[in-house]
Design an enzyme around this catalytic site. Structure first.
Site, mmCIF file in Angstrom:
data_model
loop_
_atom_site.group_PDB
_atom_site.id
_atom_site.type_symbol
_atom_site.label_atom_id
_atom_site.label_comp_id
_atom_site.label_asym_id
_atom_site.label_seq_id
_atom_site.Cartn_x
_atom_site.Cartn_y
_atom_site.Cartn_z
ATOM 1 N N CYS A 170 -97.773 35.633 37.507
ATOM 2 C CA CYS A 170 -97.125 34.339 37.244
ATOM 3 C C CYS A 170 -98.125 33.179 37.270
ATOM 4 O O CYS A 170 -98.928 33.067 38.200
ATOM 5 C CB CYS A 170 -96.038 34.114 38.287
ATOM 6 S SG CYS A 170 -95.172 32.563 38.097
ATOM 7 N N CYS B 229 -83.890 25.259 31.572
ATOM 8 C CA CYS B 229 -84.571 26.013 32.620
ATOM 9 C C CYS B 229 -85.294 25.004 33.515
ATOM 10 O O CYS B 229 -86.205 24.306 33.068
ATOM 11 C CB CYS B 229 -85.555 26.981 31.963
ATOM 12 S SG CYS B 229 -86.530 27.904 33.145
ATOM 13 N N CYS C 131 -95.705 26.982 43.654
ATOM 14 C CA CYS C 131 -94.952 28.053 44.300
ATOM 15 C C CYS C 131 -95.856 28.767 45.293
ATOM 16 O O CYS C 131 -97.060 28.893 45.065
ATOM 17 C CB CYS C 131 -94.485 29.041 43.230
ATOM 18 S SG CYS C 131 -93.366 30.295 43.852
ATOM 19 N N CYS D 177 -93.043 29.904 32.568
ATOM 20 C CA CYS D 177 -93.177 28.758 33.454
ATOM 21 C C CYS D 177 -94.573 28.647 34.043
ATOM 22 O O CYS D 177 -95.244 29.626 34.291
ATOM 23 C CB CYS D 177 -92.150 28.851 34.568
ATOM 24 S SG CYS D 177 -92.153 30.443 35.406
HETATM 25 N N1 SAH Z 1 -89.149 32.083 41.808
HETATM 26 C C1 SAH Z 1 -87.968 32.500 41.108
HETATM 27 C C2 SAH Z 1 -87.664 31.683 39.856
HETATM 28 C C3 SAH Z 1 -88.811 31.208 39.015
HETATM 29 S S1 SAH Z 1 -89.683 32.409 38.079
HETATM 30 C C4 SAH Z 1 -88.048 33.969 40.785
HETATM 31 O O1 SAH Z 1 -89.048 34.604 41.109
HETATM 32 O O2 SAH Z 1 -87.070 34.524 40.285
HETATM 33 C C5 SAH Z 1 -88.559 32.807 36.789
HETATM 34 C C6 SAH Z 1 -88.711 34.226 36.253
HETATM 35 O O3 SAH Z 1 -89.882 34.320 35.443
HETATM 36 C C7 SAH Z 1 -88.849 35.277 37.342
HETATM 37 O O4 SAH Z 1 -88.112 36.421 36.987
HETATM 38 C C8 SAH Z 1 -90.335 35.567 37.289
HETATM 39 O O5 SAH Z 1 -90.657 36.778 37.889
HETATM 40 C C9 SAH Z 1 -90.597 35.490 35.814
HETATM 41 N N2 SAH Z 1 -91.988 35.349 35.407
HETATM 42 C C10 SAH Z 1 -92.977 34.706 36.019
HETATM 43 N N3 SAH Z 1 -94.125 34.825 35.335
HETATM 44 C C11 SAH Z 1 -93.849 35.572 34.253
HETATM 45 C C12 SAH Z 1 -94.611 36.042 33.165
HETATM 46 N N4 SAH Z 1 -95.922 35.777 33.067
HETATM 47 N N5 SAH Z 1 -93.983 36.783 32.229
HETATM 48 C C13 SAH Z 1 -92.657 37.064 32.323
HETATM 49 N N6 SAH Z 1 -91.879 36.637 33.327
HETATM 50 C C14 SAH Z 1 -92.472 35.917 34.281
#
Ligand code: SAH
Length: 350
Positions: free
Chosen positions: A120, A106, A113, A333
């Protein structure tokens, strides 16, 4: 003069640079293979290049590197989370996961971001800069080197929004799949986006054969705009039209990510809204219980995710609850980087 990042250059660019130095074109191929096939870390290791040219390369170009700053191995499964330090002192995270068919990585695409999703951790630590193609490639190389594994699949789901750094991400994918270089099939790559509509359409037009994942997290505009600011710019109808365009243009099914947050997006009405949004699309939904981030109150148990799954199944939606890997090392992440950015608040305590 600033040295050029040679690992981010395509073979034709390298050929142009080498011939401009008065050298034969085939030298570019030798350098390119040294970088992308043998994966050397210095010009000194390019023994098939005459030393005079090597010295010249050294002044004009740099070979970037990444350093393992921290490494957390899960005791529950084979997941390993790396915190990499970049050459300018910034940090990104990369997570190595063991799947049925091999090792999957990953990757992060930005330092931080700008998208500001409410749940997130990457949003909390803020945006610093885009990653270069070389810094994305190096996450693969360094992890393979450190873990002694060969990576067969990638998900662009680490820190950052790939569509907000599209030029560098496209170049990274070009270098990754180049038949003269690394030769990774893009069929094993998934790009995840929060829903940047022009980016989805442009990606469809490139027909690169990769899998598109869209982070949905809510099927109503009110609910989605509350947790994902990007929805105010590209609301659901536009997003779904772009997803349909992606499918029709590439023939590849789009998958939707849905982080279940108890009391936020897991009611029967939320399930009904999702079923109606996806009606007739044969789309697949990946459910994941939201990873709790210290600063936010969102939470969900696996049971809550399964309860939401049952609601969806009754409505005919194709969905699965994704395996949570590395739960004990906070594989979501952005959490390690955030801690590394704010040592005064959290300290290096893990
Ligand atoms: N910016 C891109 C990719 C990075 S985030 C996106 O939004 O898809 C990767 C995934 O993790 C995304 O689906 C995001 O919404 C999710 N994500 C972020 N924080 C999270 C959390 N606290 N719990 C579960 N999923 C999360």
């Amino acid at each position: 003069m600033e040295q050029r990042d040679i690992l981010s250059m395509t073979l034709p660019e390298l050929q142009a640079a080498v011939t401009a130095l008065g050298e034969p074109k085939y030298r570019a191929g030798q350098i390119y293979r040294a970088l992308h096939v043998r994966k050397v870390k210095s010009f000194a290791e390019m023994l098939d290049i005459p030393s005079k040219l090597r010295a010249e390369l050294e002044t004009l170009f740099c070979i970037k590197s990444l350093f393992v700053s921290r490494k957390l191995a899960s005791s529950l499964d084979d997941t390993v989370k790396y915190l990499y330090r970049l050459s300018d002192g910034q940090f990104v995270e990369t997570v190595l996961m063991h799947y049925h068919h091999g090792w999957r990585l990953c990757l992060s695409t930005q330092v931080g971001c700008k998208m500001g999703c409410a749940f997130c951790a990457s949003a909390i630590a803020g945006y610093i800069r885009d990653l270069t193609p070389s810094e994305m490639l190096l996450q693969i190389d360094e992890t393979e080197r450190d873990a002694g594994v060969s990576i067969s699949g990638l998900v662009l789901m680490g820190i950052g929004e790939p569509m907000d750094n599209a030029d560098n991400v496209m170049r990274f994918l070009e270098l990754l799949s180049d038949k003269d270089g690394r030769q990774m099939s893009l069929r094993h790559v998934t790009l995840s986006t929060c829903g940047i509509v022009p980016g989805i359409r442009a990606l469809a037009d490139r027909r690169m054969g990769l899998t598109l994942a869209v982070s949905l997290h809510s099927a109503t505009d009110t609910g989605r705009s509350r947790i994902m600011p990007v929805n105010r710019r590209y609301p659901l109808q536009e997003l779904m039209e772009a997803c349909r365009y992606y499918f029709e243009t590439t023939g590849r099914r789009v998958t939707f990510e849905y982080a279940v947050m108890e009391g936020e997006n897991d009611s029967s009405r939320d399930a009904a809204a999702l079923a109606s949004l996806l009606k007739g699309t044969a789309a697949h939904v990946n459910l994941i219980p939201v990873n709790s981030v210290r600063e936010r109150s969102y939470h969900a148990t696996r049971q809550a995710a399964h309860a939401f799954l049952q609601k969806l199944e009754r409505l005919g939606v194709h969905a699965t609850v994704r395996r949570t890997l590395g739960a004990d090392i906070e594989a979501a992440c952005g959490q390690l980087r955030r801690d590394a950015q704010q040592p005064s608040v959290y300290g290096e305590k893990r």
